[in-house]
Write a protein that holds these residues in place. Structure first.
Motif, short mmCIF file in Angstrom:
data_model
loop_
_atom_site.label_atom_id
_atom_site.label_comp_id
_atom_site.label_asym_id
_atom_site.label_seq_id
_atom_site.Cartn_x
_atom_site.Cartn_y
_atom_site.Cartn_z
N TYR A 52 0.82 -1.21 0.00
CA TYR A 52 0.00 0.00 0.00
C TYR A 52 0.86 1.26 0.00
N GLN A 53 1.92 1.24 0.80
CA GLN A 53 2.83 2.40 0.85
C GLN A 53 3.60 2.56 -0.46
N LEU A 54 3.94 1.42 -1.05
CA LEU A 54 4.72 1.46 -2.29
C LEU A 54 3.95 2.10 -3.43
N VAL A 55 2.62 1.88 -3.45
CA VAL A 55 1.80 2.47 -4.51
C VAL A 55 2.04 3.97 -4.61
N ASP A 56 2.20 4.60 -3.44
CA ASP A 56 2.32 6.06 -3.42
C ASP A 56 3.64 6.59 -3.99
N ILE A 57 4.66 5.76 -4.04
CA ILE A 57 5.94 6.29 -4.54
C ILE A 57 6.15 6.02 -6.03
N VAL A 58 5.24 5.23 -6.64
CA VAL A 58 5.39 4.93 -8.07
C VAL A 58 4.78 6.09 -8.88
N THR A 59 5.59 6.73 -9.69
CA THR A 59 5.10 7.88 -10.45
C THR A 59 4.71 7.47 -11.87
N ARG A 60 3.91 8.30 -12.48
CA ARG A 60 3.53 8.07 -13.88
C ARG A 60 4.78 7.97 -14.75
N ASN A 61 5.68 8.94 -14.60
CA ASN A 61 6.86 8.95 -15.48
C ASN A 61 7.72 7.71 -15.32
N SER A 62 7.73 7.15 -14.10
CA SER A 62 8.56 5.95 -13.91
C SER A 62 8.00 4.77 -14.70
N MET A 63 6.69 4.80 -14.98
CA MET A 63 6.08 3.71 -15.75
C MET A 63 6.13 3.97 -17.25
N ILE A 64 6.54 5.19 -17.62
CA ILE A 64 6.82 5.49 -19.03
C ILE A 64 8.31 5.24 -19.28
N GLY A 65 9.10 5.40 -18.20
CA GLY A 65 10.53 5.16 -18.31
C GLY A 65 11.36 6.43 -18.28
N THR A 66 10.71 7.56 -18.04
CA THR A 66 11.44 8.83 -18.05
C THR A 66 11.80 9.29 -16.64
N GLU A 67 11.74 8.37 -15.70
CA GLU A 67 12.06 8.71 -14.32
C GLU A 67 12.38 7.40 -13.60
N LYS A 68 13.21 7.51 -12.56
CA LYS A 68 13.39 6.34 -11.69
C LYS A 68 12.57 6.58 -10.43
N VAL A 69 12.13 5.52 -9.82
CA VAL A 69 11.38 5.69 -8.57
C VAL A 69 12.38 6.01 -7.46
N ALA A 70 12.09 7.07 -6.72
CA ALA A 70 13.00 7.48 -5.65
C ALA A 70 12.42 7.10 -4.29
N MET A 71 13.31 6.94 -3.32
CA MET A 71 12.88 6.75 -1.94
C MET A 71 12.15 8.02 -1.51
N PRO A 72 11.04 7.88 -0.80
CA PRO A 72 10.37 9.09 -0.32
C PRO A 72 11.26 9.84 0.67
N ALA A 73 11.37 11.14 0.50
CA ALA A 73 12.24 11.94 1.37
C ALA A 73 11.64 12.06 2.76
N GLY A 74 12.50 11.93 3.78
CA GLY A 74 12.08 12.16 5.16
C GLY A 74 11.07 11.15 5.68
N ASP A 75 10.97 10.01 5.03
CA ASP A 75 9.97 9.01 5.44
C ASP A 75 10.67 7.76 5.96
N ALA A 76 11.54 7.92 6.92
CA ALA A 76 12.36 6.80 7.33
C ALA A 76 11.58 5.81 8.19
#
Lengths: 203, 123
Positions: free
Chosen positions: A179-203
């Motif tokens: 459920y948490q992972l869904v939130d970090i997957v971006t549209r661009n990452s599924m097109i390939g123009t971005e890498k999925v990044a670790m959420p900032a400050g969400d340790a």
């Protein structure tokens, strides 16, 4: 919406919308870029959520991932995201050695059931033309830095095949739930123009 | 754009079909019809109350003819209301719309599947 193989077919509704848009554009009352901007404002967060759920499931469930890569259409259907009008979905896995990126030739077929609506730049001529010729330069402009050893593969969607990129799961997300992972997957990452990044400050 | 236009924010349009995250379009045409309406409104071609009345009329008409109105037909009503308001405001005529719709239909049939559908120059 029926599909025939020898020629294109637009639904009555689609025809009415195109009639309005082309006439209003000619009269200078609307313009396609402004329309994209409005749609983007409303849609960019919601649209790709279906795709993000597919990706998050694949990250946490190895059997699902295997199925997804072997038969994207069936695996995606199993989550209820159908409506691709008969076209097959192929899922491309990004790894430490291969980076996939997709482009669309702007026919009316687009995998919007999983990716939402295409962003304006995706439909733009420069992106479509340049990505094929100089993918590394285009990716760099999007902020994707790739080592020379990484192979870049560019996939051009057709009426029969649409692509979804399965981005790499970022290191450090091992403790996150699906459920948490869904939130970090971006549209661009599924097109390939971005890498999925670790959420900032969400340790 | 957000600073100088009158385009309503998603929060200002509470009746739109939405999920927990905000407004939802099921198909691209729905988003196009939606965006054209907001753009014409932003250009001052009609007021928001005029639009709301026009849309409400279409929805009531549909309900009267038996549409259970569960949200899946919302943008069909929206599209009808948009066609109605552009005609009412004299932006386009019914003849314009019918002729152009037929032209698109012809263009679609003349286009091999998978290629972009384009209108011929004489439109």
């Amino acid at each position: 919406m029926s599909t025939e193989h020898d020629h294109s077919h637009l639904s009555d509704t689609d025809l009415r919308v195109r009639a309005l848009e082309s006439l209003l554009t000619e009269k200078g009352l609307v313009d396609p870029a402004a329309l994209d901007e409005i749609v983007d404002k409303y849609e960019n967060k919601v649209g790709p959520r279906n795709g993000a759920q597919v990706v998050a499931r694949a990250w946490v469930d190895p059997d699902f991932k295997k199925w997804l890569l072997e038969d994207g259409t069936a695996a995606i259907d199993s989550l209820g995201y159908t409506g691709t009008q008969g076209a097959d979905m192929v899922v491309l896995e990004n790894t430490s050695t291969v980076h996939n990126v997709t482009v669309c030739t702007l026919c009316s077929c687009y995998p919007w059931s999983v990716l939402g609506l295409p962003p304006a730049w995706y439909k733009s001529f420069p992106y479509r033309a340049r990505l094929v010729k100089e993918p590394r330069a285009v990716l760099q402009e999007f902020g994707v830095e790739l080592a020379d050893s990484v192979e870049v593969r560019v996939w051009d969607s057709t009426a029969e095949l649409r692509y979804l990129v399965l981005p790499e799961r970022p290191a450090g997300t091992e403790g996150m739930t699906e459920y948490q992972l869904v939130d970090i997957v971006t549209r661009n990452s599924m097109i390939g123009t971005e890498k999925v990044a670790m959420p900032a400050g969400d340790a | 754009m957000a600073n100088r236009s009158n385009i309503p924010t998603p929060e200002e349009l509470p009746s739109l079909p939405r999920d927990e995250d905000g407004p939802v379009f099921r198909e691209p045409w729905e988003a196009q019809a939606f965006a054209m309406t907001l753009k014409l409104y932003d250009g001052g071609h009609f007021t928001w109350p005029e639009w709301a009345e026009c849309l409400a009329l279409e929805i009531t008409d549909a309900q009267d003819s038996g549409d259970p109105d569960l949200g899946d037909t919302y943008y069909l009503h929206w599209l009808k209301a948009l066609e109605r308001i552009v005609m009412q405001k004299g932006l386009l005529s019914e003849g314009d719309l019918v002729r152009r719709k037929n032209a698109w239909d012809k263009a679609a049939h003349a286009t091999p599947h998978g290629e972009p559908i384009l209108l011929p120059a004489d439109g």
